[in-house]
Design an enzyme around this catalytic site. Sequence first.
Site, PDB file in Angstrom:
ATOM      1  CE1 TYR A  22      72.271  40.876  33.773  1.00 46.24           C
ATOM      2  CE2 TYR A  22      70.912  42.795  33.969  1.00 46.24           C
ATOM      3  CZ  TYR A  22      72.231  42.658  34.134  1.00 46.24           C
ATOM      4  OH  TYR A  22      72.875  42.879  33.016  1.00 46.24           O
ATOM      5  CB  ALA A  23      67.458  42.968  40.002  1.00 46.88           C
ATOM      6  CB  SER A  27      80.051  38.928  22.816  1.00 47.57           C
ATOM      7  OG  SER A  27      78.365  39.227  22.734  1.00 47.57           O
ATOM      8  CG  ASP A  33      83.718  35.198  26.563  1.00 48.33           C
ATOM      9  OD1 ASP A  33      83.076  36.844  25.972  1.00 48.33           O
ATOM     10  OD2 ASP A  33      82.762  34.159  26.381  1.00 48.33           O
ATOM     11  CB  VAL A  55      83.608  34.976  34.627  1.00 50.56           C
ATOM     12  CG1 VAL A  55      84.754  34.984  33.650  1.00 50.56           C
ATOM     13  CG2 VAL A  55      82.417  34.545  34.745  1.00 50.56           C
TER      14      VAL A  55
HETATM   15  N1  LIG Z   1      73.392  45.383  27.460  1.00 51.82           N
HETATM   16  C1  LIG Z   1      73.063  45.701  28.123  1.00 51.82           C
HETATM   17  O1  LIG Z   1      71.978  46.931  27.547  1.00 51.82           O
HETATM   18  C2  LIG Z   1      73.160  45.260  29.579  1.00 51.82           C
HETATM   19  C3  LIG Z   1      73.562  46.788  30.426  1.00 51.82           C
HETATM   20  C4  LIG Z   1      73.786  46.537  31.754  1.00 51.82           C
HETATM   21  C5  LIG Z   1      74.777  45.733  31.620  1.00 51.82           C
HETATM   22  N2  LIG Z   1      74.770  44.968  31.268  1.00 51.82           N
HETATM   23  C6  LIG Z   1      75.545  43.641  31.570  1.00 51.82           C
HETATM   24  O2  LIG Z   1      77.167  44.383  30.457  1.00 51.82           O
HETATM   25  C7  LIG Z   1      77.966  43.052  30.445  1.00 51.82           C
HETATM   26  C8  LIG Z   1      78.115  42.775  29.562  1.00 51.82           C
HETATM   27  O3  LIG Z   1      76.591  41.973  28.689  1.00 51.82           O
HETATM   28  P1  LIG Z   1      76.852  42.223  26.841  1.00 51.82           P
HETATM   29  O4  LIG Z   1      75.192  43.078  26.910  1.00 51.82           O
HETATM   30  O5  LIG Z   1      77.649  42.826  26.357  1.00 51.82           O
HETATM   31  O6  LIG Z   1      76.513  40.927  26.331  1.00 51.82           O
HETATM   32  P2  LIG Z   1      76.926  39.499  25.583  1.00 51.82           P
HETATM   33  O7  LIG Z   1      75.511  38.422  25.722  1.00 51.82           O
HETATM   34  O8  LIG Z   1      77.094  40.061  23.916  1.00 51.82           O
HETATM   35  O9  LIG Z   1      78.266  39.688  26.268  1.00 51.82           O
HETATM   36  C9  LIG Z   1      78.569  38.960  27.519  1.00 51.82           C
HETATM   37  C10 LIG Z   1      79.791  37.492  26.944  1.00 51.82           C
HETATM   38  O10 LIG Z   1      79.486  37.347  28.794  1.00 51.82           O
HETATM   39  C11 LIG Z   1      80.653  35.910  28.286  1.00 51.82           C
HETATM   40  N3  LIG Z   1      79.892  35.363  29.062  1.00 51.82           N
HETATM   41  C12 LIG Z   1      78.634  34.503  29.248  1.00 51.82           C
HETATM   42  N4  LIG Z   1      78.563  33.153  30.914  1.00 51.82           N
HETATM   43  C13 LIG Z   1      80.323  33.626  30.806  1.00 51.82           C
HETATM   44  C14 LIG Z   1      81.080  32.762  31.225  1.00 51.82           C
HETATM   45  N5  LIG Z   1      80.646  31.842  32.908  1.00 51.82           N
HETATM   46  N6  LIG Z   1      82.225  33.134  31.138  1.00 51.82           N
HETATM   47  C15 LIG Z   1      83.121  33.716  30.435  1.00 51.82           C
HETATM   48  N7  LIG Z   1      82.251  33.947  29.854  1.00 51.82           N
HETATM   49  C16 LIG Z   1      81.344  33.884  30.089  1.00 51.82           C
HETATM   50  C17 LIG Z   1      79.510  35.416  27.022  1.00 51.82           C
HETATM   51  O11 LIG Z   1      79.874  34.420  26.531  1.00 51.82           O
HETATM   52  C18 LIG Z   1      79.703  36.950  26.365  1.00 51.82           C
HETATM   53  O12 LIG Z   1      81.277  36.745  25.582  1.00 51.82           O
HETATM   54  C19 LIG Z   1      77.119  41.902  31.540  1.00 51.82           C
HETATM   55  O13 LIG Z   1      77.534  41.736  32.803  1.00 51.82           O
HETATM   56  C20 LIG Z   1      75.934  42.529  31.554  1.00 51.82           C
HETATM   57  O14 LIG Z   1      74.845  42.030  32.337  1.00 51.82           O
HETATM   58  C21 LIG Z   1      74.754  44.804  29.789  1.00 51.82           C
END
Ligand SMILES: NC(=O)c1ccc[n+]([C@@H]2O[C@H](COP(=O)([O-])OP(=O)(O)OC[C@H]3O[C@@H](n4cnc5c(N)ncnc54)[C@H](O)[C@@H]3O)[C@@H](O)[C@H]2O)c1
Length: 258
Positions: free
Chosen positions: A164-165, A25, A46, A71
């Site tokens: 989260y932070a 995702s 995932d 994870v």
């Molecule tokens: N979207 C943003 O604005 C943003 C900004 C900064 C950092 N991030 C970071 O980027 C990364 C991806 O975020 P995203 O926005 O694509 O989110 P998303 O929710 O679209 O994707 C996250 C993915 O992680 C998987 N996941 C969650 N828990 C899990 C686990 N225990 N084991 C395996 N897989 C797991 C979910 O199933 C999902 O497929 C994250 O670490 C998030 O903190 C996102």
Amino acid sequence: MTATTSSPSQPLPSGRCIIVTGGASGIGLAVTRLLLSEGAAVAVLDRDAAALTHLRQGADGAKVLAQEVSVADPPAVDRAVDRATKELGPPWGVVTCAGIVRDKTLLKLTDDDWRSVLDVNLSGTFYAMRAAALRMKEPKGLGGRMVAIASIVGLRGGFGQANYAASKAGVVALVQTAAKELGRFGITVNAIAPGFVRTPMTAQYGETLEEACKAESPMGTVCEPEDIARSVRYLLSPEAGHITGVVLRVDGGQAIGA
Ligand SMILES: NC(=O)c1ccc[n+]([C@@H]2O[C@H](COP(=O)([O-])OP(=O)(O)OC[C@H]3O[C@@H](n4cnc5c(N)ncnc54)[C@H](O)[C@@H]3O)[C@@H](O)[C@H]2O)c1
């Protein structure tokens, strides 16, 4: 004289795979798609079974091994990385994108809210990096690349996001430490700190937050997952071999403000 530069990024080493956690995702999916589009072998870890099925169905002969794993479960991560190594080749790269949010102000944050976010975002990054590092340094120092997705929130805090932070600040410290320890094996370790990126994770916040983040950016924009994926691809490339321990903000300048 050094070699002439080439563009786009050098090909990834053949016979090696890239492990992408959270690769079904958002940002992880964009990374997976970019790597598959250039013929790389990608192992996705995932926990979302439906999204993994969708990924397999769309793979169309591409070299993807999609495994349902949390994870936060270290033996399961080890098994998944082991299987990826056997079926796709030893890891050249690991990209840790798996992450969750459970936003509440500090006074309302429960123990479970705290632990679950730390377990996935910080411990999950560690488990994946450790499992990959063990296979990158054997049998005779294969070398490799690690890219962890942190966040600008890990650099400056975020209202309602203590868990989260803290998890993302921990990722930054983990990356810098791993970079010191693994450099001798030819392994680089870097973090990307995105600002607001349009993904399923941020869709839950609605348009108000997106507009506020745009207003913070000197570019007046927010990122798409593909913007982050292209930076990940560069840090995975052989030519990025002298970049390690870096936290690269990919945020349209959101962290410095407009
Ligand atoms: N979207 C943003 O604005 C943003 C900004 C900064 C950092 N991030 C970071 O980027 C990364 C991806 O975020 P995203 O926005 O694509 O989110 P998303 O929710 O679209 O994707 C996250 C993915 O992680 C998987 N996941 C969650 N828990 C899990 C686990 N225990 N084991 C395996 N897989 C797991 C979910 O199933 C999902 O497929 C994250 O670490 C998030 O903190 C996102």
